[in-house]
Design a protein around this motif. Sequence first.
Motif, PDB file in Angstrom:
ATOM      1  N   THR A   1       0.829  -1.207   0.000  1.00  0.00           N
ATOM      2  CA  THR A   1       0.000   0.000   0.000  1.00  0.00           C
ATOM      3  C   THR A   1       0.863   1.257   0.000  1.00  0.00           C
ATOM      4  O   THR A   1       0.608   2.210  -0.750  1.00  0.00           O
TER       5      THR A   1
ATOM      6  N   GLY B   1      -9.901  -3.761  -6.192  1.00  0.00           N
ATOM      7  CA  GLY B   1      -8.523  -3.575  -5.754  1.00  0.00           C
ATOM      8  C   GLY B   1      -8.193  -4.245  -4.437  1.00  0.00           C
ATOM      9  O   GLY B   1      -7.242  -3.851  -3.757  1.00  0.00           O
ATOM     10  N   THR B   2      -8.944  -5.259  -4.074  1.00  0.00           N
ATOM     11  CA  THR B   2      -8.722  -5.962  -2.811  1.00  0.00           C
ATOM     12  C   THR B   2      -7.697  -7.086  -2.996  1.00  0.00           C
ATOM     13  O   THR B   2      -7.465  -7.559  -4.110  1.00  0.00           O
ATOM     14  N   PRO B   3      -7.075  -7.532  -1.902  1.00  0.00           N
ATOM     15  CA  PRO B   3      -6.070  -8.594  -2.027  1.00  0.00           C
ATOM     16  C   PRO B   3      -6.691  -9.970  -2.203  1.00  0.00           C
ATOM     17  O   PRO B   3      -7.799 -10.241  -1.725  1.00  0.00           O
TER      18      PRO B   3
ATOM     19  N   ARG C   1       2.769   1.589  -3.440  1.00  0.00           N
ATOM     20  CA  ARG C   1       1.853   1.866  -4.563  1.00  0.00           C
ATOM     21  C   ARG C   1       1.289   3.288  -4.481  1.00  0.00           C
ATOM     22  O   ARG C   1       0.898   3.864  -5.494  1.00  0.00           O
ATOM     23  N   SER C   2       1.260   3.868  -3.289  1.00  0.00           N
ATOM     24  CA  SER C   2       0.751   5.235  -3.152  1.00  0.00           C
ATOM     25  C   SER C   2       1.805   6.281  -3.501  1.00  0.00           C
ATOM     26  O   SER C   2       1.499   7.477  -3.553  1.00  0.00           O
TER      27      SER C   2
ATOM     28  N   PRO D   1      -1.812  -8.305  -4.068  1.00  0.00           N
ATOM     29  CA  PRO D   1      -2.381  -7.268  -3.195  1.00  0.00           C
ATOM     30  C   PRO D   1      -3.590  -6.532  -3.743  1.00  0.00           C
ATOM     31  O   PRO D   1      -4.407  -6.042  -2.967  1.00  0.00           O
ATOM     32  N   GLU D   2      -3.742  -6.438  -5.083  1.00  0.00           N
ATOM     33  CA  GLU D   2      -4.832  -5.638  -5.638  1.00  0.00           C
ATOM     34  C   GLU D   2      -5.620  -6.366  -6.715  1.00  0.00           C
ATOM     35  O   GLU D   2      -6.396  -5.749  -7.434  1.00  0.00           O
TER      36      GLU D   2
ATOM     37  N   THR E   1     -12.245 -11.201  -9.612  1.00  0.00           N
ATOM     38  CA  THR E   1     -11.386 -10.107 -10.050  1.00  0.00           C
ATOM     39  C   THR E   1     -12.188  -9.149 -10.914  1.00  0.00           C
ATOM     40  O   THR E   1     -13.237  -9.499 -11.451  1.00  0.00           O
TER      41      THR E   1
ATOM     42  N   VAL F   1      -2.778  -4.392 -12.062  1.00  0.00           N
ATOM     43  CA  VAL F   1      -2.935  -5.135 -10.801  1.00  0.00           C
ATOM     44  C   VAL F   1      -2.371  -6.559 -10.853  1.00  0.00           C
ATOM     45  O   VAL F   1      -2.419  -7.272  -9.851  1.00  0.00           O
TER      46      VAL F   1
END
Length: 284
Positions: free
Chosen positions: A19, A130-132, A22-23, A124-125, A209, A102
């Motif tokens: 996280t 965008g959830t793991p 990626r930010s 992770p995304e 997905t 992703v």
Amino acid sequence: MSVAPLWDELTERLLPVFTTYRSHLADLPVEVKADTTLLTEADVAVQRIIVDAIRATEPDAAIIAEEDERQGPREEVARAGGRVWVIDPIDGTAEFVQEKRVEFCSVVCLLEDWQPVSAFVLAPELGSGGTPLVVTGDARGRRLTLDGATVEPPSDPREDRWLSATRSAGAPPRDFDRAAEETGFLLKTRTTSQTLDMVRAAIDLSGRTAPSLPPFELFWRRRQKVWDGIAGLCLGTAAGLRHCAEDGEPLPLTPSFFSQAEPVFASTVMGRPDVISWFLGTPH
């Protein structure tokens, strides 16, 4: 030793790291390695976390990791008696460094008697929104899990039958591509994470997905590095899939292979036995 606590620990520790990086992609330097693959500070940081977690429970573990910069033979691996950990901190770094992509993941695989027996894949995304997604495989117990729940491998072929058979960008279609299309297969030819393509051969992720990613009936690569493929082979074994080289011979899962500085399979093929048989009879 149960690997489940390690998989849980890695999920908890790695997700915040992904996280954070990626930010701040705009500020993340990207290097191009000699083999033209990419390297970032995130690859090194994630690898360090994984190695430290393994050594906390197994101090003398023999470890093969993509970013360990080994130049000579891995003598400690040759002496390991077949128990070896293989790590790819970020499989699909070229995807990882692009904000909208992703298809990247962290990968760990445990070998015993030189065979892949347990695998962990953290994407992770990749999940919807965008959830793991966390995938694990137990080759000996023939068990696959997705986010902690046991799942079955894809069963009957779908109407849209996909193969993962990437080629270099801009390369012309191969004889194999034409044979596959004439048989009714659809081809994925763009390279992303090789491990995630192998996951999709072992598990049906469609519906989990966004956009939906269909399962593959066959995975084929040439010159596949061990950290890009060994966890996928573990998952495939757990799913009851067949794997081999493109000539049908067994893959070289031997002490001499794993002891190389950079173990590379000349070719890797994995899929349903009937589709493998079809593949071996096609030009490639």
